[in-house]
Write a protein that holds these residues in place. Structure first.
Motif, mmCIF file in Angstrom:
data_model
loop_
_atom_site.group_PDB
_atom_site.id
_atom_site.type_symbol
_atom_site.label_atom_id
_atom_site.label_comp_id
_atom_site.label_asym_id
_atom_site.label_seq_id
_atom_site.Cartn_x
_atom_site.Cartn_y
_atom_site.Cartn_z
ATOM 1 N N MET A 199 0.873 -1.173 0.000
ATOM 2 C CA MET A 199 0.000 0.000 0.000
ATOM 3 C C MET A 199 0.912 1.225 0.000
ATOM 4 S SD MET A 199 -3.376 -0.471 0.134
ATOM 5 C CE MET A 199 -3.995 0.977 0.979
ATOM 6 N N VAL A 200 0.640 2.159 -0.882
ATOM 7 C CA VAL A 200 1.439 3.382 -0.951
ATOM 8 C C VAL A 200 0.837 4.396 0.012
ATOM 9 C CG1 VAL A 200 2.378 5.168 -2.431
ATOM 10 C CG2 VAL A 200 1.875 2.911 -3.373
ATOM 11 N N ALA A 201 1.618 4.846 0.967
ATOM 12 C CA ALA A 201 1.166 5.865 1.913
ATOM 13 C C ALA A 201 1.869 7.174 1.577
ATOM 14 C CB ALA A 201 1.494 5.435 3.342
ATOM 15 N N THR A 202 1.098 8.218 1.371
ATOM 16 C CA THR A 202 1.691 9.504 1.024
ATOM 17 C C THR A 202 0.892 10.622 1.673
ATOM 18 O OG1 THR A 202 2.509 10.853 -0.825
ATOM 19 C CG2 THR A 202 0.339 9.853 -1.086
ATOM 20 N N MET A 203 1.482 11.780 1.734
ATOM 21 C CA MET A 203 0.799 12.957 2.259
ATOM 22 C C MET A 203 0.459 13.899 1.119
ATOM 23 S SD MET A 203 2.700 13.871 5.835
ATOM 24 C CE MET A 203 3.092 12.613 7.049
ATOM 25 N N ALA A 204 -0.580 14.693 1.324
ATOM 26 C CA ALA A 204 -1.047 15.589 0.258
ATOM 27 C C ALA A 204 -1.068 17.048 0.708
ATOM 28 C CB ALA A 204 -2.435 15.167 -0.209
ATOM 29 N N GLY A 205 -0.347 17.350 1.777
ATOM 30 C CA GLY A 205 -0.264 18.722 2.247
ATOM 31 C C GLY A 205 0.706 19.541 1.416
ATOM 32 N N GLU A 206 0.823 20.816 1.750
ATOM 33 C CA GLU A 206 1.655 21.719 0.955
ATOM 34 C C GLU A 206 3.121 21.328 0.964
ATOM 35 O OE1 GLU A 206 0.996 25.690 2.257
ATOM 36 O OE2 GLU A 206 -1.124 25.719 1.702
ATOM 37 N N ASP A 207 3.587 20.714 2.049
ATOM 38 C CA ASP A 207 4.997 20.339 2.138
ATOM 39 C C ASP A 207 5.329 19.088 1.343
ATOM 40 O OD1 ASP A 207 5.478 22.484 3.793
ATOM 41 O OD2 ASP A 207 5.268 21.336 5.642
ATOM 42 N N HIS A 208 4.316 18.365 0.860
ATOM 43 C CA HIS A 208 4.575 17.084 0.204
ATOM 44 C C HIS A 208 4.062 17.004 -1.228
ATOM 45 C CE1 HIS A 208 5.002 16.030 4.498
ATOM 46 N NE2 HIS A 208 5.894 15.180 4.053
ATOM 47 N N ALA A 209 2.934 17.620 -1.515
ATOM 48 C CA ALA A 209 2.390 17.560 -2.874
ATOM 49 C C ALA A 209 2.312 18.980 -3.433
ATOM 50 C CB ALA A 209 1.006 16.925 -2.870
ATOM 51 N N PRO A 210 3.208 19.341 -4.354
ATOM 52 C CA PRO A 210 3.250 20.724 -4.830
ATOM 53 C C PRO A 210 2.062 21.114 -5.696
ATOM 54 C CG PRO A 210 4.811 19.378 -6.048
ATOM 55 C CD PRO A 210 4.292 18.531 -4.930
ATOM 56 N N ASN A 211 1.443 20.131 -6.363
ATOM 57 C CA ASN A 211 0.321 20.452 -7.246
ATOM 58 C C ASN A 211 -0.514 19.199 -7.485
ATOM 59 O OD1 ASN A 211 1.620 19.013 -9.549
ATOM 60 N ND2 ASN A 211 3.059 20.736 -9.423
ATOM 61 N N GLU A 212 -1.645 19.370 -8.127
ATOM 62 C CA GLU A 212 -2.558 18.255 -8.346
ATOM 63 C C GLU A 212 -1.970 17.215 -9.290
ATOM 64 O OE1 GLU A 212 -7.177 17.365 -9.773
ATOM 65 O OE2 GLU A 212 -6.440 19.426 -9.623
ATOM 66 N N ALA A 213 -1.251 17.658 -10.310
ATOM 67 C CA ALA A 213 -0.668 16.706 -11.264
ATOM 68 C C ALA A 213 0.328 15.780 -10.570
ATOM 69 C CB ALA A 213 0.015 17.463 -12.404
ATOM 70 N N ASP A 214 1.101 16.315 -9.632
ATOM 71 C CA ASP A 214 2.073 15.504 -8.898
ATOM 72 C C ASP A 214 1.356 14.446 -8.070
ATOM 73 O OD1 ASP A 214 5.145 15.647 -7.744
ATOM 74 O OD2 ASP A 214 3.705 15.099 -6.187
ATOM 75 N N LEU A 215 0.272 14.836 -7.414
ATOM 76 C CA LEU A 215 -0.477 13.881 -6.604
ATOM 77 C C LEU A 215 -1.099 12.788 -7.473
ATOM 78 C CD1 LEU A 215 -1.400 13.277 -3.700
ATOM 79 C CD2 LEU A 215 -3.478 14.562 -4.195
ATOM 80 N N ARG A 216 -1.635 13.176 -8.615
ATOM 81 C CA ARG A 216 -2.229 12.177 -9.503
ATOM 82 C C ARG A 216 -1.173 11.200 -10.010
ATOM 83 N NH1 ARG A 216 -6.485 13.470 -14.305
ATOM 84 N NH2 ARG A 216 -7.453 14.423 -12.494
#
Length: 248
Positions: free
Chosen positions: A193-210
């Motif tokens: 399972m991939v665990a990641t954070m989506a706050g400002e310090d971890h995901a710079p933009n929506e494309a990166d999160l996708r």
């Protein structure tokens, strides 16, 4: 574990922070006004309680003598002027100590054995109640190739867990992909399972999160989860919704 399994019959139980932690936990209670480097932090995290002393002795190590050597190394390291360090070099220096210092390698085996014994007890309780058991990768040992510093590697953890949650909390999708790829060389991707954070310090933009969600799907991982979900803005929650929709 047995009590939770019997009372609530959950779909699964997840063990968090089931390991020895780095000396620096990166929280508000830290009062360390020195920079010991990767090797120094690891040595400061070694434990010499009665139980760990027994584990050291089983590996043929004199606990008192080894503790004295660790103290001497740290004192010499901290006596040197604080200079900028390259993180990659620090990790190489820590790995080199395992070959340069045989007792440290044996102590690493002892730490792993202690975690593994306790994990075996917990896993047996979960199996007896027919409840799946899931396990995090190291809390602070990132990337997961540093898992050994907290006492037990990915393959050893996988022997006891149905799924491993890879703590891929990085500031870019590229780093998440690399860590996930490494984990999948050791453990079948379908058990990750991939665990990641989506706050400002971890995901710079929506494309990166996708991109992270798409990478999990393409690798064949069991899924992706988002930490500190309740602290995100409505806009970032929409990022997650759209990322999940794009890969399902």
């Amino acid at each position: 574990m047995r009590d939770l399994a019997r009372q609530f019959r959950p779909a699964g139980l997840v063990l968090d922070s089931f390991s020895h932690l780095d000396a620096v936990h990166r929280e508000h209670h830290e009062l360390m006004f020195v920079s010991p480097g990767a090797a120094g932090r690891h040595l400061l995290s070694l434990c010499f309680c009665p139980s760990c002393r027994e584990d050291l002795a089983r590996e043929g190590i004199d606990p008192d003598g080894f503790r004295g050597e660790v103290r001497a190394f740290l004192q010499a390291s901290l006596a040197r002027p604080a200079l900028p360090r390259a993180a990659e070099w620090e990790r190489d220096e820590l790995a080199a100590l395992l070959l340069e210092w045989p007792d440290l390698l044996a102590a690493t085996r002892a730490r792993a054995a202690g975690v593994e014994r306790l994990l075996a007890v917990v896993a047996a309780a979960a199996r007896a109640e027919r409840v799946p058991l899931h396990l995090h990768s190291g809390l602070l040992a990132r990337p997961s190739a540093r898992e050994w510093t907290e006492g037990l590697g990915l393959r050893a953890r996988a022997r006891f867990a149905d799924q491993l949650f890879i703590q891929a909390h990085f500031g870019s999708a590229r780093e998440v992909l690399q860590d996930l790829g490494w984990a999948a060389t050791l453990v079948p991707a379908g058990r990750l399972m991939v665990a990641t954070m989506a706050g400002e310090d971890h995901a710079p933009n929506e494309a990166d999160l996708r991109q992270r969600a798409e990478a999990a799907r393409e690798l064949g991982a069991a899924g992706i989860c988002y930490y500190n979900y309740g602290l995100l803005s409505p806009a970032r929650l929409d990022w997650i919704r759209r990322a999940n929709a794009a890969v399902t």
